[in-house]
Scaffold this motif. Structure first.
Motif, mmCIF file in Angstrom:
data_model
loop_
_atom_site.group_PDB
_atom_site.id
_atom_site.type_symbol
_atom_site.label_atom_id
_atom_site.label_comp_id
_atom_site.label_asym_id
_atom_site.label_seq_id
_atom_site.Cartn_x
_atom_site.Cartn_y
_atom_site.Cartn_z
ATOM 1 N N GLN A 82 0.830 -1.204 0.000
ATOM 2 C CA GLN A 82 0.000 0.000 0.000
ATOM 3 C C GLN A 82 0.869 1.260 0.000
ATOM 4 O O GLN A 82 0.528 2.255 -0.650
ATOM 5 C CB GLN A 82 -0.928 0.007 1.212
ATOM 6 N N ALA A 83 1.982 1.226 0.735
ATOM 7 C CA ALA A 83 2.890 2.380 0.761
ATOM 8 C C ALA A 83 3.461 2.631 -0.633
ATOM 9 O O ALA A 83 3.493 3.772 -1.107
ATOM 10 C CB ALA A 83 4.018 2.150 1.760
ATOM 11 N N ARG A 84 3.905 1.568 -1.294
ATOM 12 C CA ARG A 84 4.472 1.723 -2.637
ATOM 13 C C ARG A 84 3.392 2.203 -3.614
ATOM 14 O O ARG A 84 3.646 3.067 -4.452
ATOM 15 C CB ARG A 84 5.081 0.414 -3.111
ATOM 16 N N GLU A 85 2.192 1.656 -3.506
ATOM 17 C CA GLU A 85 1.093 2.067 -4.389
ATOM 18 C C GLU A 85 0.753 3.538 -4.176
ATOM 19 O O GLU A 85 0.529 4.277 -5.131
ATOM 20 C CB GLU A 85 -0.134 1.201 -4.117
ATOM 21 N N HIS A 86 0.748 3.976 -2.921
ATOM 22 C CA HIS A 86 0.474 5.379 -2.611
ATOM 23 C C HIS A 86 1.515 6.281 -3.267
ATOM 24 O O HIS A 86 1.181 7.292 -3.877
ATOM 25 C CB HIS A 86 0.465 5.602 -1.110
ATOM 26 N N ASP A 87 2.787 5.896 -3.135
ATOM 27 C CA ASP A 87 3.857 6.720 -3.706
ATOM 28 C C ASP A 87 3.761 6.792 -5.224
ATOM 29 O O ASP A 87 4.080 7.812 -5.821
ATOM 30 C CB ASP A 87 5.223 6.173 -3.287
ATOM 31 N N THR A 88 3.314 5.714 -5.860
ATOM 32 C CA THR A 88 3.150 5.696 -7.311
ATOM 33 C C THR A 88 1.947 6.529 -7.730
ATOM 34 O O THR A 88 1.998 7.280 -8.698
ATOM 35 C CB THR A 88 2.970 4.236 -7.812
ATOM 36 N N LYS A 89 0.875 6.398 -6.964
ATOM 37 C CA LYS A 89 -0.374 7.077 -7.299
ATOM 38 C C LYS A 89 -0.313 8.577 -7.029
ATOM 39 O O LYS A 89 -0.952 9.366 -7.727
ATOM 40 C CB LYS A 89 -1.518 6.458 -6.487
ATOM 41 N N PHE A 90 0.452 8.979 -6.021
ATOM 42 C CA PHE A 90 0.524 10.387 -5.622
ATOM 43 C C PHE A 90 1.975 10.869 -5.598
ATOM 44 O O PHE A 90 2.525 11.168 -4.538
ATOM 45 C CB PHE A 90 -0.113 10.581 -4.248
ATOM 46 N N ASP A 92 3.242 13.629 -6.301
ATOM 47 C CA ASP A 92 3.415 15.009 -5.855
ATOM 48 C C ASP A 92 3.408 15.129 -4.331
ATOM 49 O O ASP A 92 3.724 16.179 -3.790
ATOM 50 C CB ASP A 92 2.323 15.897 -6.457
ATOM 51 N N GLN A 93 3.059 14.051 -3.623
ATOM 52 C CA GLN A 93 3.050 14.058 -2.165
ATOM 53 C C GLN A 93 4.353 13.457 -1.642
ATOM 54 O O GLN A 93 5.017 12.695 -2.348
ATOM 55 C CB GLN A 93 1.861 13.259 -1.631
ATOM 56 N N PRO A 94 4.723 13.780 -0.403
ATOM 57 C CA PRO A 94 5.949 13.185 0.162
ATOM 58 C C PRO A 94 5.832 11.659 0.189
ATOM 59 O O PRO A 94 4.746 11.125 0.435
ATOM 60 C CB PRO A 94 6.001 13.748 1.580
ATOM 61 N N PRO A 95 6.911 10.959 -0.054
ATOM 62 C CA PRO A 95 6.857 9.495 -0.042
ATOM 63 C C PRO A 95 6.574 8.961 1.358
ATOM 64 O O PRO A 95 6.898 9.596 2.361
ATOM 65 C CB PRO A 95 8.241 9.079 -0.526
ATOM 66 N N ILE A 96 5.978 7.776 1.413
ATOM 67 C CA ILE A 96 5.655 7.135 2.689
ATOM 68 C C ILE A 96 6.941 6.732 3.421
ATOM 69 O O ILE A 96 7.061 6.907 4.624
ATOM 70 C CB ILE A 96 4.771 5.895 2.464
ATOM 71 N N LEU A 97 7.892 6.146 2.674
ATOM 72 C CA LEU A 97 9.138 5.689 3.295
ATOM 73 C C LEU A 97 10.224 6.732 3.120
ATOM 74 O O LEU A 97 10.293 7.347 2.066
ATOM 75 C CB LEU A 97 9.587 4.369 2.672
ATOM 76 N N PRO A 98 11.060 6.927 4.107
ATOM 77 C CA PRO A 98 11.138 6.216 5.373
ATOM 78 C C PRO A 98 9.992 6.607 6.308
ATOM 79 O O PRO A 98 9.476 7.724 6.236
ATOM 80 C CB PRO A 98 12.479 6.642 5.944
ATOM 81 N N CYS A 99 9.610 5.647 7.154
ATOM 82 C CA CYS A 99 8.475 5.839 8.046
ATOM 83 C C CYS A 99 8.789 5.280 9.426
ATOM 84 O O CYS A 99 9.193 4.125 9.552
ATOM 85 C CB CYS A 99 7.252 5.131 7.464
ATOM 86 N N GLU A 100 8.600 6.102 10.450
ATOM 87 C CA GLU A 100 8.790 5.635 11.820
ATOM 88 C C GLU A 100 7.536 4.897 12.261
ATOM 89 O O GLU A 100 6.415 5.385 12.078
ATOM 90 C CB GLU A 100 9.070 6.810 12.758
ATOM 91 N N THR A 101 7.714 3.717 12.846
ATOM 92 C CA THR A 101 6.599 2.880 13.256
ATOM 93 C C THR A 101 7.061 1.930 14.352
ATOM 94 O O THR A 101 8.197 2.008 14.818
ATOM 95 C CB THR A 101 6.027 2.095 12.047
ATOM 96 N N VAL A 102 6.171 1.045 14.759
ATOM 97 C CA VAL A 102 6.488 0.018 15.758
ATOM 98 C C VAL A 102 5.989 -1.309 15.218
ATOM 99 O O VAL A 102 4.867 -1.392 14.713
ATOM 100 C CB VAL A 102 5.822 0.338 17.119
#
Length: 118
Positions: A82-90, A92-102
């Motif tokens: 989903q993160a990769r799909e978001h980055d491809t689809k949008f 113009d928006q900041p990429p999801i990765l790198p992402c801080e998580t647990v």
């Protein structure tokens, strides 16, 4: 003369064209419930445990050593896709990765577990 001085270096891709991460590998239990930064990932890699695994590059928030975790968790694979799909689809928006998580673990019963990023 060394190989490096002649422009020869190790390959960073496997025979099937997948990126190969030479980082130290950790098990999910080693980073469970610990803040991490997911940096990158490679899909559908083959390991001795089977095909379709994902290699995830990450580091603990309080450490800069980039580690590799190999997983077959449906939830983690779905989140990364989903993160990769978001980055491809949008783009113009900041990429999801790198992402801080647990990294968390969900009990599925019968001594089975699934892992997911919060």
């Amino acid at each position: 003369m060394s190989f490096a001085s002649k422009g020869i270096s190790e390959s960073t891709t496997t025979k099937d064209g997948k990126r190969f991460f030479r980082n130290r590998e950790v098990r999910a239990m080693e980073i469970l419930n610990t803040p991490v930064v997911v940096v990158d990932f490679e899909t559908n890699i083959r390991t001795k445990h089977g095909d379709g695994r994902y290699a995830v590059l990450l580091h603990r928030v309080d450490d800069t050593e980039v580690l590799k975790m190999v997983t077959n968790s449906f939830s983690i694979k779905s989140e990364l896709d989903q993160a990769r799909e978001h980055d491809t689809k949008f783009p113009d928006q900041p990429p999801i990765l790198p992402c801080e998580t647990v990294l968390r673990r969900r009990d599925l019963g019968n001594n089975k577990y699934d892992y997911y990023f919060e």
